[in-house]
Design a protein around this motif. Sequence first.
Motif, PDB file in Angstrom:
ATOM      1  N   ILE A 785      -4.751  13.443   1.273  1.00  0.00           N
ATOM      2  CA  ILE A 785      -4.485  12.516   0.393  1.00  0.00           C
ATOM      3  C   ILE A 785      -3.361  11.804   0.659  1.00  0.00           C
ATOM      4  N   GLU A 786      -2.675  12.874   0.442  1.00  0.00           N
ATOM      5  CA  GLU A 786      -0.484  12.733   1.179  1.00  0.00           C
ATOM      6  C   GLU A 786      -0.361  11.700   1.987  1.00  0.00           C
ATOM      7  N   PRO A 787       0.798  11.792   1.762  1.00  0.00           N
ATOM      8  CA  PRO A 787       1.156  10.949   3.160  1.00  0.00           C
ATOM      9  C   PRO A 787       1.368  11.631   4.598  1.00  0.00           C
ATOM     10  N   ILE A 788       0.950  11.455   5.367  1.00  0.00           N
ATOM     11  CA  ILE A 788       0.885  12.344   6.948  1.00  0.00           C
ATOM     12  C   ILE A 788       1.850  12.435   7.527  1.00  0.00           C
ATOM     13  N   LYS A 789       1.889  14.563   7.060  1.00  0.00           N
ATOM     14  CA  LYS A 789       3.131  14.492   7.749  1.00  0.00           C
ATOM     15  C   LYS A 789       3.238  14.789   9.244  1.00  0.00           C
ATOM     16  N   ASN A 790       2.228  16.109   9.779  1.00  0.00           N
ATOM     17  CA  ASN A 790       2.629  16.323  11.430  1.00  0.00           C
ATOM     18  C   ASN A 790       1.023  17.427  11.348  1.00  0.00           C
ATOM     19  N   PRO A 791      -0.303  17.112  10.866  1.00  0.00           N
ATOM     20  CA  PRO A 791      -1.662  18.030  11.456  1.00  0.00           C
ATOM     21  C   PRO A 791      -2.009  17.794  12.787  1.00  0.00           C
ATOM     22  N   ARG A 792      -2.305  18.822  12.946  1.00  0.00           N
ATOM     23  CA  ARG A 792      -2.638  19.289  14.327  1.00  0.00           C
ATOM     24  C   ARG A 792      -4.492  18.022  15.006  1.00  0.00           C
ATOM     25  N   TYR A 793      -4.710  18.295  13.516  1.00  0.00           N
ATOM     26  CA  TYR A 793      -5.831  16.179  13.574  1.00  0.00           C
ATOM     27  C   TYR A 793      -5.922  15.542  12.504  1.00  0.00           C
ATOM     28  N   LEU A 794      -6.503  13.991  12.449  1.00  0.00           N
ATOM     29  CA  LEU A 794      -6.423  13.447  12.413  1.00  0.00           C
ATOM     30  C   LEU A 794      -7.369  12.588  12.115  1.00  0.00           C
ATOM     31  N   ILE A 795      -8.141  11.992  10.964  1.00  0.00           N
ATOM     32  CA  ILE A 795      -9.265  11.084  10.663  1.00  0.00           C
ATOM     33  C   ILE A 795      -9.670  10.160   9.901  1.00  0.00           C
ATOM     34  N   VAL A 796      -9.889   9.639  11.007  1.00  0.00           N
ATOM     35  CA  VAL A 796      -9.345   7.812  10.757  1.00  0.00           C
ATOM     36  C   VAL A 796     -11.563   7.079  10.612  1.00  0.00           C
ATOM     37  N   LYS A 797     -10.826   6.130   9.464  1.00  0.00           N
ATOM     38  CA  LYS A 797     -12.315   5.348   8.344  1.00  0.00           C
ATOM     39  C   LYS A 797     -12.535   4.079  10.325  1.00  0.00           C
ATOM     40  N   THR A 798     -13.213   3.541  10.462  1.00  0.00           N
ATOM     41  CA  THR A 798     -13.869   3.650  11.186  1.00  0.00           C
ATOM     42  C   THR A 798     -14.808   2.686  11.178  1.00  0.00           C
ATOM     43  N   ASN A 799     -15.395   2.246   9.171  1.00  0.00           N
ATOM     44  CA  ASN A 799     -16.242   1.228   9.196  1.00  0.00           C
ATOM     45  C   ASN A 799     -16.030   0.204   9.489  1.00  0.00           C
ATOM     46  N   TRP A 800     -17.093  -0.985   9.400  1.00  0.00           N
ATOM     47  CA  TRP A 800     -17.566  -2.637  10.318  1.00  0.00           C
ATOM     48  C   TRP A 800     -15.970  -3.098   9.258  1.00  0.00           C
ATOM     49  N   PHE A 801     -16.229  -3.177   7.579  1.00  0.00           N
ATOM     50  CA  PHE A 801     -15.325  -3.882   7.059  1.00  0.00           C
ATOM     51  C   PHE A 801     -13.516  -3.937   6.839  1.00  0.00           C
ATOM     52  N   ARG A 802     -13.480  -2.195   7.560  1.00  0.00           N
ATOM     53  CA  ARG A 802     -12.161  -1.822   7.867  1.00  0.00           C
ATOM     54  C   ARG A 802     -12.020  -2.747   8.974  1.00  0.00           C
ATOM     55  N   LYS A 803     -12.488  -2.181   9.791  1.00  0.00           N
ATOM     56  CA  LYS A 803     -12.038  -2.871  11.277  1.00  0.00           C
ATOM     57  C   LYS A 803     -12.312  -4.446  10.919  1.00  0.00           C
ATOM     58  N   ASN A 804     -13.068  -5.564  10.482  1.00  0.00           N
ATOM     59  CA  ASN A 804     -13.365  -6.525  10.127  1.00  0.00           C
ATOM     60  C   ASN A 804     -11.706  -7.335   9.198  1.00  0.00           C
ATOM     61  N   PHE A 805     -11.450  -6.472   8.343  1.00  0.00           N
ATOM     62  CA  PHE A 805     -10.512  -6.888   7.207  1.00  0.00           C
ATOM     63  C   PHE A 805      -9.693  -6.140   8.094  1.00  0.00           C
ATOM     64  N   GLU A 806      -8.877  -5.699   9.496  1.00  0.00           N
ATOM     65  CA  GLU A 806      -8.088  -4.912   9.302  1.00  0.00           C
ATOM     66  C   GLU A 806      -6.950  -4.237   8.296  1.00  0.00           C
ATOM     67  N   ILE A 807      -8.288  -3.244   7.961  1.00  0.00           N
ATOM     68  CA  ILE A 807      -7.917  -2.005   7.096  1.00  0.00           C
ATOM     69  C   ILE A 807      -7.378  -0.668   7.465  1.00  0.00           C
ATOM     70  N   GLN A 808      -6.759  -0.112   7.804  1.00  0.00           N
ATOM     71  CA  GLN A 808      -6.861   1.490   8.575  1.00  0.00           C
ATOM     72  C   GLN A 808      -7.020   2.499   8.143  1.00  0.00           C
ATOM     73  N   ASN A 809      -7.224   3.253   7.249  1.00  0.00           N
ATOM     74  CA  ASN A 809      -6.944   4.770   6.599  1.00  0.00           C
ATOM     75  C   ASN A 809      -6.850   5.627   7.390  1.00  0.00           C
ATOM     76  N   TYR A 810      -6.461   6.255   7.246  1.00  0.00           N
ATOM     77  CA  TYR A 810      -5.405   7.692   8.086  1.00  0.00           C
ATOM     78  C   TYR A 810      -5.510   8.697   7.483  1.00  0.00           C
ATOM     79  N   TYR A 811      -6.220  10.274   6.654  1.00  0.00           N
ATOM     80  CA  TYR A 811      -5.949  11.522   6.458  1.00  0.00           C
ATOM     81  C   TYR A 811      -5.718  12.633   7.907  1.00  0.00           C
ATOM     82  N   SER A 812      -4.841  13.568   7.160  1.00  0.00           N
ATOM     83  CA  SER A 812      -5.465  14.597   7.512  1.00  0.00           C
ATOM     84  C   SER A 812      -5.886  15.306   7.583  1.00  0.00           C
TER      85      SER A 812
END
Length: 875
Positions: A785-812
Amino acid sequence: MPFKKLEFIFPWRSYQEKFINNINKHIDDNHLHVVAPPGSGKTILGIEIIRQVGKKTLVLAPTLTVRNQWENRLQTFFIKDGLYNDFSFDINNPKGVTFSTYQSLHSFFKKFEDKADYYAFFESENIEAIVLDEAHHLKNEWWKCLIELKRINNLTIVALTATPPYDSDALEVSKYFSLCGEIDEEIAVPELVKEGDLCPHQDFVYFSKPEDKEINFIFEYRMRISDFLDELKQNTAFITFLNNHRFLKSTETCLNEIYSNPEYFSAILIFLNAIYQEIPKEKLYILGFEKKDKVEFPVFTNDWAEVLFQNLIVSDRLNLIENEPFLNDLETKLRRLNIFENKKVDLVGNYQLYRSLSNSPSKLKSIVAIISNEYKNLKSDLRAVVLTDYIKKEFKTTEDKEVSLIDRLGVVPIFQHLRTNSIPKKEIAVLTGTLVIIHKSTIQTFEQFEPIEKYSFISFETDSEYVEIVPKVGANHLVNTITKLFELGEIKILIGTKSLLGEGWDAPSINTLVLASFVGSYVSSNQMRGRAIRTQKGNLHKTGNIWHLVCLDPTDSKGGRDIEVLTRRFDAFVGVSISEENYIESGIGRLNLPNIYKDVTIEYLNEKTLSQSKKRENLKNKWKHAIGKGTGISREIKQYYPGKEPYNIEKNQVFNDVVRYSFLELSVALSFFLPQFLVKNLNVLLTNGVMAFIYSLLTALGLSFGWKTYKSIKNYIQFGLLHKDLNKISKALLDTMYDLNLVSTNKDEIFLSTDIQPKGEVVCAIKGASEMESALFINSLQEIIEPIKNPRYLIVKTNWFRKNFEIQNYYSVPEMFGDKKKRCEVFLKNWKNQVGDSEVFYTRHLEGRKRLLKARMFHLSNSFNETTKKAVIWN
């Protein structure tokens, strides 16, 4: 078995017995790493570990005093009759257990020209276990003679410490844990208070304002930097220089450099944006943004200027060799502003301002106020120690009328201030390694413990009521004698240095400790604090007040560097809350201090604190009630609220907007807008039918209210569901840990809780897991949950609400899952089950790098802010 004669001859405390029963379980991996506060009996537990492990052992301690304590505890607590003889103090001639120091081992190591002979020595002597006492000292180079020894000889390592060196740099922390292993067991302060091994205690913070000249220095320092940056924004030569930088001129050929140091490229773009220069879209595409993305540039703050200059002047200097005259001129300007030293750019002023405020003479007045208050409250029962960093002998000759002009913090300045105030002089003394001062009236008692002919008594320069004690040849018990006088109450206020009295010195009668030290880390702070929280035999009513001094920065609404450093150190302190609500946790939050100091009245804060410090009887009750609420420690992580406005304000705005635009205004539309629309569009209904009329109605409603509704719902999704997100993420994490066999505790015994606090912080706690499992869980959750540093893998939420409301959440993806693709896939499966539709991206190829950069840009506004905080709680 070399220790069959040893057996603990007293009853174990309940927390000790609980620990002892788990020794064999923890030692399976050849490591046992124990964290226990001062007063918990670490030495006795260490001897019991040695006894159970049953291997020939080398015990290493930081000092000769601590080394000797080990032998003393062994003979006193583990042998009923006679003496145990299978021990040695000589590392050259080891026995069943050998007591030595880190320094001695390092000297022994250096004697071997061929290091293979060093390792062979331990093998031939059959030494199979090493105990590292006060293991936090291993930050020094002593670790070199241990790390390879451990690896080559496959030794069992037992590490004992009160405070792991968490605030050291990453390399030192990594070395520490590679030698000591992960923490297996932590003995909690509340358990020790409950058992009577530590007394009820409380931390207090006393604030001061800088002197006028310090305030002027701070304002001038800030203004010089501000003026410099403003001038730079008008400096055409600098602007041209940046526009000609290879990152902008030849971006495509510099991709690897940009991807390895995106902050540098970002700083260049943020500066150019700050001077209203349009940034070409293709430069943003390099950072992973797409055409549809709306890019909000951060403000060009001092933090970003620091990143820019650090790279231009130091890190990237060799690549800019053709601009050396220009860079040399820029470096000269930075040096004149005192913001570049030892190859480090510091525009925030951390070092300069901290040095000024932490050593502020205003703290001398704070110490007088604290000691006066404690003396009035405790009278003859007072046993106060003031610890600081330096002696400052040059102030010995300061006359009484000039004491108020002393502008340095140190032992002698503190002594001068205390002796010239309302505190009785005979109660005050000084004890350091090179300066000892007592009142003349104390000499008679001093003679009862020491032959007076071994010392010279020299009248103190500016006050004949005091004498300076100078040992002659062969007199080496001075510290012990002054300590006895303090314990007896002949001396009630003792001023000394952290180096002499901060660690290893034992005076159980201390009930007031003033920490006037600004050099060091949590380790030294915790060790000093430990002096005041021990119980005193025969004194069941003892309580301890620990005082911390802060000089506020008037130019910083958050209080400045002094309070920032103190806040960080409090992460190592577990204590009881100061408010009416009784709870026990680590961190400074339990002191209920202001978050913003802009409009705070210091006098009011201090008066309130002094009043609270008098309620020692109430302090005992607070600990009793708070301990009664729990049975053990658990760990939690706090995620700070990310909004620009205070949480309550933004929460109300978001909620009211959603309600207003989604419901209320829709009702208004139906009440007023619909009749008017019906009249005006009656012909549409009659000529084109019902469906055409409905389409027209929906279009009108969308044009009138749609944008506001969209914005409101987007804000609510972005900020209004933080605690629900964290709850789901924590479940996904725990499920993955079970799937990968990283948790052995029964799942029914582990409880996760997620709550939102009044200021918007979201707190996730894990209960019921082992110490190692809890630490692993909380550390991994922080990575996610902390600000992205330099992870080997990144996880991105892709549900309908976030796509259509242009909200992208990134997590390490946490490091423990990101080392192998299969483990990462297990995490993604659980994430989808708990959190929702998401994708995982590998960041070590070109496309993944772009995605990583975009994620980091998404978190740019938090790059220099603390967004999470770990804590230990009792429940």
